[in-house]
Design an enzyme around this catalytic site. Structure first.
Site, short mmCIF file in Angstrom:
data_model
loop_
_atom_site.label_atom_id
_atom_site.label_comp_id
_atom_site.label_asym_id
_atom_site.label_seq_id
_atom_site.Cartn_x
_atom_site.Cartn_y
_atom_site.Cartn_z
N GLY A 46 0.76 -1.24 0.00
CA GLY A 46 0.00 0.00 0.00
C GLY A 46 0.79 1.30 0.00
CD GLU A 97 1.25 0.48 7.79
OE1 GLU A 97 0.77 0.39 6.64
OE2 GLU A 97 0.99 -0.35 8.68
CG ASP A 98 -1.43 1.43 3.24
OD1 ASP A 98 -1.19 1.14 4.43
OD2 ASP A 98 -2.04 0.65 2.48
N GLY A 115 -4.57 0.00 14.07
CA GLY A 115 -3.26 0.23 14.67
C GLY A 115 -2.46 -1.04 14.89
CB THR A 133 -0.38 -3.13 10.44
OG1 THR A 133 -1.52 -3.83 10.00
CG2 THR A 133 0.79 -3.43 9.52
CG LEU A 134 2.48 1.86 13.55
CD1 LEU A 134 3.45 1.88 12.38
CD2 LEU A 134 1.88 3.23 13.76
CE LYS A 182 -10.30 3.46 6.86
NZ LYS A 182 -10.96 2.15 6.63
CG PHE A 191 -12.47 0.04 2.26
CD1 PHE A 191 -11.72 -0.64 3.21
CD2 PHE A 191 -12.15 -0.11 0.92
CE1 PHE A 191 -10.66 -1.46 2.84
CE2 PHE A 191 -11.09 -0.94 0.53
CZ PHE A 191 -10.35 -1.61 1.49
CG ASP A 226 -5.51 -3.52 -1.82
OD1 ASP A 226 -5.11 -2.99 -0.76
OD2 ASP A 226 -5.88 -4.70 -1.89
P1 XMP Z 1 -4.56 -1.78 10.77
O1 XMP Z 1 -5.97 -2.14 11.18
O2 XMP Z 1 -3.62 -2.89 11.11
O3 XMP Z 1 -4.64 -1.63 9.23
O4 XMP Z 1 -4.14 -0.45 11.33
C1 XMP Z 1 -3.70 -2.23 8.47
C2 XMP Z 1 -3.98 -2.35 7.03
O5 XMP Z 1 -5.35 -2.37 6.74
C3 XMP Z 1 -5.55 -1.96 5.43
N1 XMP Z 1 -6.63 -0.96 5.42
C4 XMP Z 1 -7.16 -0.44 4.30
N2 XMP Z 1 -6.84 -0.66 3.02
N3 XMP Z 1 -8.51 0.89 2.38
C5 XMP Z 1 -7.53 0.02 2.06
O6 XMP Z 1 -7.27 -0.15 0.88
C6 XMP Z 1 -8.88 1.15 3.66
O7 XMP Z 1 -9.78 1.96 3.90
C7 XMP Z 1 -8.15 0.44 4.68
N4 XMP Z 1 -8.24 0.44 6.03
C8 XMP Z 1 -7.28 -0.41 6.44
C9 XMP Z 1 -4.23 -1.39 4.97
O8 XMP Z 1 -3.57 -2.34 4.16
C10 XMP Z 1 -3.46 -1.20 6.25
O9 XMP Z 1 -2.06 -1.25 6.07
MG MG Z 2 -4.60 -3.53 1.52
#
Ligand code: XMP
Ligand code: MG
Length: 191
Positions: A54, A109-110, A115, A117-118, A141, A164, A171
């Site tokens: 991302g 990060e994208d 939170g 993943t981070l 978000k 989303f 993606d």
């Molecule tokens: P977390 O919940 O771990 O989010 O903070 C990790 C990953 O979730 C994906 N993500 C999205 N991808 N549109 C996307 O295309 C969205 O609105 C969205 N929200 C979460 C993304 O890969 C992120 O790294």
């Molecule tokens: Mg994704």
């Protein structure tokens, strides 16, 4: 900006409901953030750790806007998502190929949603004995799903509502990453 509502190109009308952040707005903000990161690290060497897939577009634009003479860019892979809902698990790969010992590391990060993943990433990177670990995200978000105890994000390009989004690297099931803007995904509802 200026009350102009940018329209979604015809070929994406059935997949994207509206433009949230235009290409121009992203470009301007990314330049600002790059300068801010340059200030924060001054003349210290910096390692950028982009999180695939991302962040690929963001990393490409952001690094070109960071005025530091010593900067290295690596990518690692993190996967946690299926469709538009989190799977609650994070798989990391590629960290073993990067030597971060004694380095200032900026994870890019994208989007930060729950939170999770981070959190996993900062933990894993800290264990590699770097000098410092900070995080930068294109999108942050505003969600009630943010997990308790997840780490702060030092550099945020845009705070967004809990919808989303796709485009500029983000993606829906691997597609729509190539949009030059960030758009609200058109959820297909049975109505
Ligand atoms: P977390 O919940 O771990 O989010 O903070 C990790 C990953 O979730 C994906 N993500 C999205 N991808 N549109 C996307 O295309 C969205 O609105 C969205 N929200 C979460 C993304 O890969 C992120 O790294
Ligand atoms: Mg994704």
């Amino acid at each position: 900006a200026d009350g102009l509502v940018e329209s979604v190109p015809d070929e994406f009308q059935d997949q994207v409901a509206r433009v949230l952040l235009s290409e121009e707005r992203i470009g301007a903000r990314v330049k600002e953030l790059g300068a801010q990161i340059g200030e924060a690290y001054r003349d210290q060497p910096l390692v950028i750790l982009g999180v695939l897939t991302g962040s690929y577009m963001f990393v490409a634009d952001l690094t070109r806007a960071i005025p530091l003479s010593k900067l290295e860019v690596y990518f690692i892979k993190a996967s946690s998502y299926e469709g538009t809902g989190s799977s609650g698990q994070v798989k990391l790969s590629g960290l073993d190929h990067v030597d971060l010992t004694g380095r200032h590391v900026l994870i890019v990060e994208d989007i930060v949603d729950t939170g999770l993943t981070l959190q996993k990433l900062k933990q894993a990177v800290r264990e590699l004995d770097c000098k410092s670990v900070a995080a930068c995200t294109l999108l942050h978000k505003n969600t009630s799903r943010r997990l308790e105890g997840t780490p702060p994000v030092e550099f945020v390009a845009f705070e967004i509502a809990d919808e989303f989004v796709v485009g500029y690297g983000l993606d829906y099931n691997q597609s729509l990453r190539h949009l030059p803007f960030v758009g609200i995904f058109r959820t297909k509802s049975a109505s």
